[in-house]
Motif scaffolding. Structure first.
Motif, PDB file in Angstrom:
ATOM      1  N   LYS A   2     -48.742  16.448   7.590  1.00 25.42           N
ATOM      2  CA  LYS A   2     -47.830  15.220   7.846  1.00 25.42           C
ATOM      3  C   LYS A   2     -46.974  14.804   6.553  1.00 25.42           C
ATOM      4  O   LYS A   2     -47.901  14.934   5.364  1.00 25.42           O
ATOM      5  CB  LYS A   2     -48.400  14.071   8.364  1.00 25.42           C
ATOM      6  CG  LYS A   2     -48.937  14.433   9.768  1.00 25.42           C
ATOM      7  CD  LYS A   2     -49.812  13.061  10.217  1.00 25.42           C
ATOM      8  CE  LYS A   2     -50.143  13.586  11.771  1.00 25.42           C
ATOM      9  NZ  LYS A   2     -50.810  12.204  12.292  1.00 25.42           N
ATOM     10  N   GLN A   3     -45.932  14.387   6.490  1.00 25.74           N
ATOM     11  CA  GLN A   3     -45.167  13.991   5.406  1.00 25.74           C
ATOM     12  C   GLN A   3     -45.207  12.448   5.282  1.00 25.74           C
ATOM     13  O   GLN A   3     -45.192  11.487   6.162  1.00 25.74           O
ATOM     14  CB  GLN A   3     -43.834  14.199   5.667  1.00 25.74           C
ATOM     15  CG  GLN A   3     -43.179  15.404   4.657  1.00 25.74           C
ATOM     16  CD  GLN A   3     -41.631  15.198   4.946  1.00 25.74           C
ATOM     17  OE1 GLN A   3     -40.937  15.223   5.964  1.00 25.74           O
ATOM     18  NE2 GLN A   3     -40.774  15.106   3.812  1.00 25.74           N
ATOM     19  N   ILE A   5     -43.391   9.199   5.224  1.00 26.25           N
ATOM     20  CA  ILE A   5     -42.203   8.791   5.815  1.00 26.25           C
ATOM     21  C   ILE A   5     -41.316   7.806   4.746  1.00 26.25           C
ATOM     22  O   ILE A   5     -39.981   7.883   4.494  1.00 26.25           O
ATOM     23  CB  ILE A   5     -42.159   7.758   7.084  1.00 26.25           C
ATOM     24  CG1 ILE A   5     -40.795   7.968   7.620  1.00 26.25           C
ATOM     25  CG2 ILE A   5     -42.699   6.465   6.815  1.00 26.25           C
ATOM     26  CD1 ILE A   5     -40.706   7.693   9.113  1.00 26.25           C
ATOM     27  N   PHE A  16     -33.808  13.761  10.829  1.00 22.52           N
ATOM     28  CA  PHE A  16     -35.029  14.397  11.517  1.00 22.52           C
ATOM     29  C   PHE A  16     -34.963  14.040  13.163  1.00 22.52           C
ATOM     30  O   PHE A  16     -35.139  14.748  13.849  1.00 22.52           O
ATOM     31  CB  PHE A  16     -36.218  13.465  10.921  1.00 22.52           C
ATOM     32  CG  PHE A  16     -37.672  13.637  11.754  1.00 22.52           C
ATOM     33  CD1 PHE A  16     -38.337  14.991  11.923  1.00 22.52           C
ATOM     34  CD2 PHE A  16     -37.928  12.577  12.882  1.00 22.52           C
ATOM     35  CE1 PHE A  16     -39.243  14.885  12.799  1.00 22.52           C
ATOM     36  CE2 PHE A  16     -38.918  12.516  13.625  1.00 22.52           C
ATOM     37  CZ  PHE A  16     -39.772  13.759  13.619  1.00 22.52           C
ATOM     38  N   SER A  20     -34.581  16.150  16.368  1.00 18.28           N
ATOM     39  CA  SER A  20     -35.859  16.204  17.707  1.00 18.28           C
ATOM     40  C   SER A  20     -35.528  15.708  18.669  1.00 18.28           C
ATOM     41  O   SER A  20     -36.103  15.097  19.529  1.00 18.28           O
ATOM     42  CB  SER A  20     -37.104  15.533  16.786  1.00 18.28           C
ATOM     43  OG  SER A  20     -36.883  14.325  16.368  1.00 18.28           O
ATOM     44  N   LYS A  55     -43.974  11.020  18.383  1.00 20.05           N
ATOM     45  CA  LYS A  55     -43.129  12.005  17.588  1.00 20.05           C
ATOM     46  C   LYS A  55     -43.394  11.759  16.007  1.00 20.05           C
ATOM     47  O   LYS A  55     -43.771  12.534  15.124  1.00 20.05           O
ATOM     48  CB  LYS A  55     -41.899  12.190  17.751  1.00 20.05           C
ATOM     49  CG  LYS A  55     -41.449  13.194  18.773  1.00 20.05           C
ATOM     50  CD  LYS A  55     -40.097  13.239  18.833  1.00 20.05           C
ATOM     51  CE  LYS A  55     -39.437  13.521  20.208  1.00 20.05           C
ATOM     52  NZ  LYS A  55     -38.257  13.872  20.754  1.00 20.05           N
ATOM     53  N   LEU A  56     -43.153  10.296  15.755  1.00 18.69           N
ATOM     54  CA  LEU A  56     -43.436   9.945  14.362  1.00 18.69           C
ATOM     55  C   LEU A  56     -44.709  10.259  13.714  1.00 18.69           C
ATOM     56  O   LEU A  56     -45.064  10.613  12.870  1.00 18.69           O
ATOM     57  CB  LEU A  56     -42.982   8.627  14.176  1.00 18.69           C
ATOM     58  CG  LEU A  56     -41.495   8.086  14.586  1.00 18.69           C
ATOM     59  CD1 LEU A  56     -41.066   6.735  14.591  1.00 18.69           C
ATOM     60  CD2 LEU A  56     -40.634   8.956  13.187  1.00 18.69           C
ATOM     61  N   LYS A  57     -45.802   9.776  14.750  1.00 18.27           N
ATOM     62  CA  LYS A  57     -47.355  10.035  14.124  1.00 18.27           C
ATOM     63  C   LYS A  57     -47.539  11.323  14.089  1.00 18.27           C
ATOM     64  O   LYS A  57     -48.183  11.718  12.965  1.00 18.27           O
ATOM     65  CB  LYS A  57     -48.010   9.511  15.496  1.00 18.27           C
ATOM     66  CG  LYS A  57     -48.704   8.154  15.180  1.00 18.27           C
ATOM     67  CD  LYS A  57     -49.619   7.811  16.277  1.00 18.27           C
ATOM     68  CE  LYS A  57     -49.276   6.347  17.114  1.00 18.27           C
ATOM     69  NZ  LYS A  57     -50.111   6.071  18.276  1.00 18.27           N
ATOM     70  N   GLU A  58     -46.889  12.140  14.885  1.00 16.49           N
ATOM     71  CA  GLU A  58     -47.090  13.541  14.720  1.00 16.49           C
ATOM     72  C   GLU A  58     -46.906  14.073  13.367  1.00 16.49           C
ATOM     73  O   GLU A  58     -47.218  15.101  12.847  1.00 16.49           O
ATOM     74  CB  GLU A  58     -46.741  14.491  15.842  1.00 16.49           C
ATOM     75  CG  GLU A  58     -47.412  14.473  17.148  1.00 16.49           C
ATOM     76  CD  GLU A  58     -46.589  15.010  18.361  1.00 16.49           C
ATOM     77  OE1 GLU A  58     -45.749  15.704  17.985  1.00 16.49           O
ATOM     78  OE2 GLU A  58     -46.897  14.430  19.349  1.00 16.49           O
ATOM     79  N   ASN A  59     -45.619  13.796  12.922  1.00 15.88           N
ATOM     80  CA  ASN A  59     -44.748  14.231  11.881  1.00 15.88           C
ATOM     81  C   ASN A  59     -45.212  13.600  10.639  1.00 15.88           C
ATOM     82  O   ASN A  59     -44.832  14.094   9.285  1.00 15.88           O
ATOM     83  CB  ASN A  59     -43.619  14.247  12.089  1.00 15.88           C
ATOM     84  CG  ASN A  59     -43.244  15.496  13.081  1.00 15.88           C
ATOM     85  OD1 ASN A  59     -43.075  16.556  12.858  1.00 15.88           O
ATOM     86  ND2 ASN A  59     -43.024  15.103  14.524  1.00 15.88           N
ATOM     87  N   PHE A  60     -45.482  12.091  10.726  1.00 15.58           N
ATOM     88  CA  PHE A  60     -45.189  11.261   9.209  1.00 15.58           C
ATOM     89  C   PHE A  60     -46.636  10.346   9.206  1.00 15.58           C
ATOM     90  O   PHE A  60     -47.358  10.162  10.209  1.00 15.58           O
ATOM     91  CB  PHE A  60     -44.189  10.421   9.375  1.00 15.58           C
ATOM     92  CG  PHE A  60     -42.776  11.222   9.349  1.00 15.58           C
ATOM     93  CD1 PHE A  60     -42.174  11.795   8.396  1.00 15.58           C
ATOM     94  CD2 PHE A  60     -42.016  11.232  10.726  1.00 15.58           C
ATOM     95  CE1 PHE A  60     -41.114  12.407   8.312  1.00 15.58           C
ATOM     96  CE2 PHE A  60     -40.836  11.972  10.826  1.00 15.58           C
ATOM     97  CZ  PHE A  60     -40.395  12.618   9.436  1.00 15.58           C
TER      98      PHE A  60
END
Ligand code: SF4
Length: 346
Positions: A2-3, A5, A16, A20, A55-60
């Protein structure tokens, strides 16, 4: 992986979102939650759909900075913070009060590779660049802190540990976040980048279309002395540095500030003064004279205030705007060039 944010500008968050399948305007809502409402998890962003929050939780991730120690100057109430980063590294930042305003002085690197001989910050070498979010987090910590006192940060200076222009891309991203109205909303003209004189990066900055202030550590009026004090001068001698500063002024219309530390019998002689006057004559800029802050282990002495006044008078007579600036936080080693790497106890 994860990045963080806060390493992304609003434009990058919007990209992003678009890629998505979401609407790019949600970037503004996300920024408001992170920077204005100061939330630390995506679940709290209640005006976003559950699907987007997932989605945000999965990526950031939303990371913060951890305060380890704080020192307050008894002379001028300057506060120096020692922070720990996610990887355990430590950095310092300084909050400087003056009449009706607060200035946040941020670090941009852990350590520094430029080895100016009067400076404590580079003495233990270079460790790594800070990420944009790590710069933004120093500022967000101070904003949060001042909010409790119903005060706010008015100015931001990148003058802490490290050479900001040596971490160029991350610095510009951090400035975009700090400046954006939906993020920390501090005007570009309230933001100052300080550099030891990376002429090529000054030229690049001139093309960025962001009107930040530029402050150049000059500290010597001729190449021989400057190269001895600041090894960076061997790569970017005065001619190329002054020419880059001139171009910065022409494209941004912002007056460049030249910082000149006054070190007794090193760069404060009559000859040095004449050379400095000749170097800057006719240049659209300002000079800040700063009496050197002694630091243990560095064998320099400060010039006298009388000497500083002579410098100021001669430069002013030559038409050069010149001020004498007192470094803040001298008693807590928070003044210019005093921030140190690996200081365990602030
Ligand atoms: S003055 Fe700036 S560039 Fe020079 S060693 Fe110190 S932190 Fe690095």
């Amino acid at each position: 992986m994860k990045q963080e944010i806060k390493n992304l500008t609003l434009e990058e968050i919007a990209q992003f979102l678009t890629s998505s399948g979401e609407k790019p305007y949600h970037a503004q809502q996300i920024a408001l939650w992170i920077y204005k409402k100061d939330v630390s998890n995506f679940g709290e962003m209640t005006d976003l759909s559950l699907k987007l929050r997932e989605k945000l939780k999965e990526n950031f991730v939303i990371q913060d900075i951890r305060l380890i120690a704080e020192k307050v100057s008894e002379i001028d109430a300057t506060r120096k913070f020692l922070f720990q980063l996610a990887d355990g590294q430590k950095i310092e930042a300084v909050l400087i009060p003056s009449i009706n305003r607060f200035t946040a002085c941020l670090s941009t690197q852990i350590g520094c590779k430029f080895g100016c001989i009067f400076c404590a910050s580079g003495r233990e070498g270079f460790v790594r660049n800070l990420e944009p979010g790590e710069m933004v987090n120093q500022l967000q910590f101070m904003i949060r802190n001042l909010n409790l006192l119903k005060q706010r940060v008015n100015n931001v200076v990148f003058m802490g540990m490290g050479e900001p222009l040596d971490n160029y891309d991350n610095l510009i991203k951090a400035i975009k976040i700090i400046n954006h109205p939906y993020a920390l909303n501090i005007g570009a003209r309230k933001i100052t980048i300080s550099t030891c004189g990376l002429a090529d990066k000054i030229l690049r900055l001139a093309q960025e279309n962001i009107q930040v202030e530029l402050s150049v550590s000059l500290h010597a009026p001729n190449d021989k002395l400057r190269s001895a004090l600041m090894p960076v001068n061997q790569k970017y001698p005065l001619k190329s540095l002054i020419s880059a500063c001139q171009k910065y002024f022409l494209s941004t219309k912002r007056l460049v500030t030249f910082e000149y530390l006054l070190i007794k019998d090193v760069n404060d002689t009559q000859r040095n003064l004449r050379e400095l006057r000749e170097l800057l004559k006719g240049f659209k800029g300002k000079v800040n004279l700063i009496i050197y802050n002694p630091f243990k282990g560095i064998n320099f002495e400060p010039s006298s205030i009388e000497r500083a006044i002579v410098f100021q008078k001669v430069l002013k007579t030559a038409g050069i705007i010149t001020t004498i600036r007192q470094s803040k936080g001298r008693d807590i080693e928070a003044a210019c060039g005093q921030l140190l790497l690996k200081r365990e106890n602030g």
